[in-house]
Design an enzyme around this catalytic site. Structure first.
Site, mmCIF file in Angstrom:
data_model
loop_
_atom_site.group_PDB
_atom_site.id
_atom_site.type_symbol
_atom_site.label_atom_id
_atom_site.label_comp_id
_atom_site.label_asym_id
_atom_site.label_seq_id
_atom_site.Cartn_x
_atom_site.Cartn_y
_atom_site.Cartn_z
ATOM 1 N N CYS A 115 0.849 -1.194 0.000
ATOM 2 C CA CYS A 115 0.000 0.000 0.000
ATOM 3 C C CYS A 115 0.888 1.248 0.000
ATOM 4 O O CYS A 115 1.771 1.392 0.847
ATOM 5 C CB CYS A 115 -0.899 -0.032 1.228
ATOM 6 S SG CYS A 115 -1.663 1.542 1.644
ATOM 7 N N GLU A 116 0.655 2.140 -0.942
ATOM 8 C CA GLU A 116 1.496 3.335 -1.038
ATOM 9 C C GLU A 116 1.211 4.352 0.059
ATOM 10 O O GLU A 116 2.003 5.265 0.272
ATOM 11 C CB GLU A 116 1.327 4.001 -2.405
ATOM 12 C CG GLU A 116 -0.027 4.614 -2.671
ATOM 13 C CD GLU A 116 -0.116 5.257 -4.042
ATOM 14 O OE1 GLU A 116 -0.824 6.275 -4.164
ATOM 15 O OE2 GLU A 116 0.510 4.753 -4.988
ATOM 16 N N HIS A 117 0.102 4.198 0.767
ATOM 17 C CA HIS A 117 -0.252 5.173 1.807
ATOM 18 C C HIS A 117 0.453 4.900 3.131
ATOM 19 O O HIS A 117 0.791 5.832 3.865
ATOM 20 C CB HIS A 117 -1.769 5.183 2.027
ATOM 21 C CG HIS A 117 -2.532 5.585 0.807
ATOM 22 N ND1 HIS A 117 -3.752 5.040 0.483
ATOM 23 C CD2 HIS A 117 -2.231 6.468 -0.176
ATOM 24 C CE1 HIS A 117 -4.187 5.575 -0.648
ATOM 25 N NE2 HIS A 117 -3.281 6.435 -1.062
ATOM 26 N N HIS A 118 0.657 3.603 3.446
ATOM 27 C CA HIS A 118 1.250 3.258 4.742
ATOM 28 C C HIS A 118 2.453 2.327 4.620
ATOM 29 O O HIS A 118 3.038 1.941 5.637
ATOM 30 C CB HIS A 118 0.200 2.592 5.648
ATOM 31 C CG HIS A 118 -1.021 3.421 5.854
ATOM 32 N ND1 HIS A 118 -2.190 3.233 5.141
ATOM 33 C CD2 HIS A 118 -1.255 4.475 6.681
ATOM 34 C CE1 HIS A 118 -3.091 4.113 5.522
ATOM 35 N NE2 HIS A 118 -2.565 4.877 6.464
ATOM 36 N N GLN A 156 -5.084 -0.648 -4.735
ATOM 37 C CA GLN A 156 -5.693 -1.776 -5.435
ATOM 38 C C GLN A 156 -6.467 -1.340 -6.670
ATOM 39 O O GLN A 156 -6.478 -2.028 -7.693
ATOM 40 C CB GLN A 156 -6.592 -2.558 -4.475
ATOM 41 C CG GLN A 156 -7.171 -3.832 -5.083
ATOM 42 C CD GLN A 156 -7.956 -4.643 -4.074
ATOM 43 O OE1 GLN A 156 -7.637 -4.655 -2.874
ATOM 44 N NE2 GLN A 156 -8.990 -5.333 -4.525
ATOM 45 N N HIS A 184 -5.950 -6.043 3.245
ATOM 46 C CA HIS A 184 -5.017 -4.934 3.416
ATOM 47 C C HIS A 184 -4.584 -4.832 4.876
ATOM 48 O O HIS A 184 -5.422 -4.652 5.769
ATOM 49 C CB HIS A 184 -5.675 -3.619 2.984
ATOM 50 C CG HIS A 184 -5.917 -3.536 1.507
ATOM 51 N ND1 HIS A 184 -5.236 -2.658 0.692
ATOM 52 C CD2 HIS A 184 -6.761 -4.225 0.691
ATOM 53 C CE1 HIS A 184 -5.645 -2.805 -0.561
ATOM 54 N NE2 HIS A 184 -6.573 -3.748 -0.574
ATOM 55 N N CYS A 186 -3.142 -2.461 6.267
ATOM 56 C CA CYS A 186 -3.406 -1.141 6.831
ATOM 57 C C CYS A 186 -4.797 -1.075 7.465
ATOM 58 O O CYS A 186 -5.073 -0.180 8.272
ATOM 59 C CB CYS A 186 -3.241 -0.052 5.776
ATOM 60 S SG CYS A 186 -4.299 -0.250 4.333
#
Length: 224
Positions: A115-118, A156, A184, A186
């Site tokens: 995941c690019e956010h976390h 995703q 996920h 996250c």
């Protein structure tokens, strides 16, 4: 479906194996990458990991952590190796002329991404189908394209569309359908902490959008 063999690629890989710089595999479908020699990139990542360890209150010089920055650097380069691969070129290596015009489905392709956010993992299954229009592709290359895009920092939704678009661009089929089902971390390890949630995304083109019966057939075939 025809099995492809790229002789030049095979010979090159056998040479690398004999020199100890590659894993044993017989063709270019091997997903193991050669030893990473980009020392500058590895050093930058390792420095960042050392700062992160300090930031969370650890001692980067502690015995158990001394080599952690280097290990994490090599791990991150492996987990994001898709940035150094071209998925459309992967497909072009195994395109064949064939009159087959019914749905081709490869289901339950394992995916592992970040995941690019976390920067936490998400993982699950991808189901990919296309309807040929004079051209087919080696089945393993479909899984390869999924792997290349998954091994990048992702969401995703974008991952699903990228797989669809690569197959559409190279084969120009009558339609492409992609469904991904993933868990996920996250959402499991932090935030809402929902252990059993599964995220499903889909991306379709051509007959899968225009024909409800074709779309329904695809969705029926991917059910467990």
């Amino acid at each position: 479906m025809k099995q492809e063999k790229m002789l030049s690629d095979t010979s090159e890989n056998e040479s690398l194996v004999s020199s100890g710089r590659a894993s044993q595999c017989i063709d270019d479908d091997c997903l193991h990458e050669l030893q990473d020699t980009d020392t500058e990139a590895l050093s930058r990542i390792a420095d960042a990991v050392s700062s992160m360890l300090d930031g969370v209150g650890e001692d980067p010089e502690r015995e158990g952590l001394v080599k952690t920055p280097e290990r994490v650097a090599r791990s991150m380069r492996f987990l994001t190796r898709g940035y150094r691969q071209d998925p459309e070129e992967v497909l072009k290596k195994a395109v064949f002329t064939e009159a087959y015009d019914e749905m081709v489905l490869v289901r339950d392709i394992d995916i592992f991404s970040m995941c690019e956010h976390h920067l936490l993992p998400f993982f699950g299954k991808a189901h990919v189908a296309y309807i040929p229009d004079g051209k087919i592709v080696g089945l393993s290359k479909i899984a390869r394209v999924v792997e290349v895009y998954a091994r990048r920092l992702q969401v995703q939704e974008r991952l699903t569309q990228q797989i669809r678009d690569a197959i559409q661009n190279v084969l120009n089929p009558r339609g492409v359908a992609v469904v991904i089902e993933a868990r996920h971390m996250c959402m499991v390890m932090r935030g809402v902490e929902k252990l059993n949630s599964i995220t499903t995304t889909s991306a379709m083109s051509g007959e899968f959008l225009a024909s409800p019966s074709t779309r329904s057939e695809f969705l029926r075939l991917i059910r467990p």
